[in-house]
Design an enzyme around this catalytic site. Structure first.
Site, PDB file in Angstrom:
ATOM      1  CG  ASP A 213      -4.988   7.195   7.065  1.00  0.00           C
ATOM      2  OD1 ASP A 213      -4.521   6.549   6.114  1.00  0.00           O
ATOM      3  OD2 ASP A 213      -6.185   7.526   7.138  1.00  0.00           O
TER       4      ASP A 213
ATOM      5  CG  ASN B 298       1.947   5.562   4.829  1.00  0.00           C
ATOM      6  OD1 ASN B 298       2.170   6.551   5.528  1.00  0.00           O
ATOM      7  ND2 ASN B 298       2.122   4.325   5.252  1.00  0.00           N
TER       8      ASN B 298
ATOM      9  CD1 TRP C  65       4.394  12.523   2.469  1.00  0.00           C
ATOM     10  CD2 TRP C  65       5.251  10.876   1.193  1.00  0.00           C
ATOM     11  NE1 TRP C  65       5.753  12.703   2.411  1.00  0.00           N
ATOM     12  CE2 TRP C  65       6.308  11.703   1.623  1.00  0.00           C
ATOM     13  CE3 TRP C  65       5.548   9.775   0.381  1.00  0.00           C
ATOM     14  CZ2 TRP C  65       7.634  11.476   1.285  1.00  0.00           C
ATOM     15  CZ3 TRP C  65       6.869   9.546   0.022  1.00  0.00           C
ATOM     16  CH2 TRP C  65       7.906  10.388   0.471  1.00  0.00           C
TER      17      TRP C  65
ATOM     18  CG  ASN D 251      -5.449  -1.766   5.933  1.00  0.00           C
ATOM     19  OD1 ASN D 251      -4.786  -1.465   6.925  1.00  0.00           O
ATOM     20  ND2 ASN D 251      -6.249  -0.886   5.337  1.00  0.00           N
TER      21      ASN D 251
ATOM     22  NE  ARG E  91     -12.129   6.755   7.736  1.00  0.00           N
ATOM     23  CZ  ARG E  91     -12.225   7.623   6.725  1.00  0.00           C
ATOM     24  NH1 ARG E  91     -13.132   8.567   6.739  1.00  0.00           N
ATOM     25  NH2 ARG E  91     -11.399   7.531   5.684  1.00  0.00           N
ATOM     26  CG  LEU E  92     -12.053   5.943  16.745  1.00  0.00           C
ATOM     27  CD1 LEU E  92     -12.761   5.371  17.971  1.00  0.00           C
ATOM     28  CD2 LEU E  92     -10.697   6.519  17.157  1.00  0.00           C
TER      29      LEU E  92
HETATM   30  C1  IPE Z   1      -6.418   2.786   9.100  1.00  0.00           C
HETATM   31  O1  IPE Z   1      -6.202   3.462   7.916  1.00  0.00           O
HETATM   32  C2  IPE Z   1      -5.521   1.592   9.174  1.00  0.00           C
HETATM   33  C3  IPE Z   1      -4.099   1.859   9.310  1.00  0.00           C
HETATM   34  C4  IPE Z   1      -3.569   3.037   9.462  1.00  0.00           C
HETATM   35  C5  IPE Z   1      -3.255   0.697   9.285  1.00  0.00           C
HETATM   36  P1  IPE Z   1      -7.096   3.204   6.620  1.00  0.00           P
HETATM   37  O2  IPE Z   1      -6.569   4.096   5.561  1.00  0.00           O
HETATM   38  O3  IPE Z   1      -7.139   1.766   6.315  1.00  0.00           O
HETATM   39  O4  IPE Z   1      -8.540   3.659   7.117  1.00  0.00           O
HETATM   40  P2  IPE Z   1      -9.801   4.168   6.295  1.00  0.00           P
HETATM   41  O5  IPE Z   1     -10.046   3.143   5.221  1.00  0.00           O
HETATM   42  O6  IPE Z   1      -9.468   5.486   5.727  1.00  0.00           O
HETATM   43  O7  IPE Z   1     -10.898   4.245   7.295  1.00  0.00           O
HETATM   44  C1  IPE Z   2      -1.771   4.246   5.972  1.00  0.00           C
HETATM   45  O1  IPE Z   2      -1.692   4.924   4.765  1.00  0.00           O
HETATM   46  C2  IPE Z   2      -1.045   2.923   5.931  1.00  0.00           C
HETATM   47  C3  IPE Z   2      -1.930   1.761   5.909  1.00  0.00           C
HETATM   48  C4  IPE Z   2      -3.214   1.766   5.980  1.00  0.00           C
HETATM   49  C5  IPE Z   2      -1.272   0.481   5.767  1.00  0.00           C
HETATM   50  P1  IPE Z   2      -2.735   4.681   3.605  1.00  0.00           P
HETATM   51  O2  IPE Z   2      -2.217   3.627   2.696  1.00  0.00           O
HETATM   52  O3  IPE Z   2      -4.073   4.410   4.154  1.00  0.00           O
HETATM   53  O4  IPE Z   2      -2.693   6.081   2.879  1.00  0.00           O
HETATM   54  P2  IPE Z   2      -3.912   6.869   2.244  1.00  0.00           P
HETATM   55  O5  IPE Z   2      -4.972   6.958   3.297  1.00  0.00           O
HETATM   56  O6  IPE Z   2      -4.367   6.071   1.068  1.00  0.00           O
HETATM   57  O7  IPE Z   2      -3.347   8.184   1.884  1.00  0.00           O
HETATM   58 MG    MG Z   3      -5.641   5.575   4.644  1.00  0.00          MG
END
Ligand code: IPE
Ligand code: IPE
Ligand code: MG
Length: 241
Positions: A25, A27, A30, A73, A195-196
């Site tokens: 998590d 990206n 970042w 997602n 969280r999970l």
């Molecule tokens: C969890 O991350 C899913 C992945 C890393 C693929 P999310 O960014 O989707 O989770 P939440 O929305 O913060 O709970």
């Molecule tokens: C995790 O990074 C990757 C996926 C969920 C695909 P995020 O895209 O959730 O990055 P943040 O949480 O918005 O920083």
């Molecule tokens: Mg995220």
């Protein structure tokens, strides 16, 4: 002469976690920090993943399950979903050259029906191509959600007409995407979220959890080693004394 012990030397190689789960998590954050589009964060995250899998394989970890795309997602903007799907497709393609060369066995876990035909075909190809490798097994959780996984398992149990007496925890485990694999010993989540997010709810029942503020593209092999060292400090009791 006095030499400081290298971090990796603090790891007991006889007590490595057999299976590591990773919620990759951060990206988006970042990229935002750098004034870049979220897609740049996902690209950097994919590079980070290759590094971590390779390091785990070298160390002798047997299984790694990485959360790449959740069933939730899909609710992201269409362009982001499209970018992620294309990135996953090229990751799976590229894996045949790079990760396969590293002896990695690649599998996809999650519901495939909602994925494009192109991705579904590539998954089958990559799985076949790496099936006889003998190194780490890498489960890519793609359109994965633990509630979907458990719902699918319940449906299969009913459809197969399995009797009430036959149903136990092992039977349920055998209906999950991770059948035949041990549960994760260690779960790592980056980016500071505690969280999970619907990841491996059944399999994580007794896993040690490690949360770090590092954003996924910044998560390094050193950070991985630190997580394993922390894991080895924990006292796993499994309900005993
Ligand atoms: C969890 O991350 C899913 C992945 C890393 C693929 P999310 O960014 O989707 O989770 P939440 O929305 O913060 O709970
Ligand atoms: C995790 O990074 C990757 C996926 C969920 C695909 P995020 O895209 O959730 O990055 P943040 O949480 O918005 O920083
Ligand atoms: Mg995220």
């Amino acid at each position: 002469m006095f030499f400081k012990k290298k971090q990796i030397e603090k790891i007991d190689m006889n007590r490595l976690p057999v299976h590591i789960g990773v919620i990759m998590d951060g990206n988006g954050r970042w990229a935002k920090k750098r004034g870049l589009p979220r897609s740049a964060g996902h690209k950097a995250g994919a590079d980070s993943l290759k590094k971590i899998v390779t390091a785990c394989n070298k160390m002798g970890i047997k299984y790694i399950t990485v959360y790449a795309f959740s069933t939730e997602n899909w609710s992201r903007p269409k362009e982001e979903v499209e970018y992620l799907m294309n990135l996953l497709l090229s990751y799976l393609r590229d894996a045949e050259n790079t990760l396969a060369g590293e002896n990695v066995v690649i599998r996809a876990i999650g519901s495939r029906a909602e994925l494009s035909e192109e991705i579904q075909e590539q998954i089958i190809k990559t799985e076949k191509f790496t099936a006889n490798n003998t190194g780490i097994v890498m489960n890519i959780a793609l359109n994965y959600g633990a509630r979907e996984e458990l719902t699918t398992a319940v449906k299969a149990i009913v459809e197969e007409g399995i009797s009430v007496e036959e149903i136990d925890a092992d039977l349920i485990s055998s209906k999950l995407y991770t059948k035949d694999q041990p549960d994760p010993d260690l779960l790592i989540r980056t980016s500071g979220e505690i969280r999970l997010s619907n990841f491996m709810l059944w399999q994580l029942a007794y896993s040690e959890m490690y949360f770090t503020d590092k954003l996924w593209p910044d998560f390094s092999v050193k950070d991985l080693e630190a997580a394993i060292i922390e894991y080895q400090r924990r006292n796993r009791r499994f309900g005993g004394v």
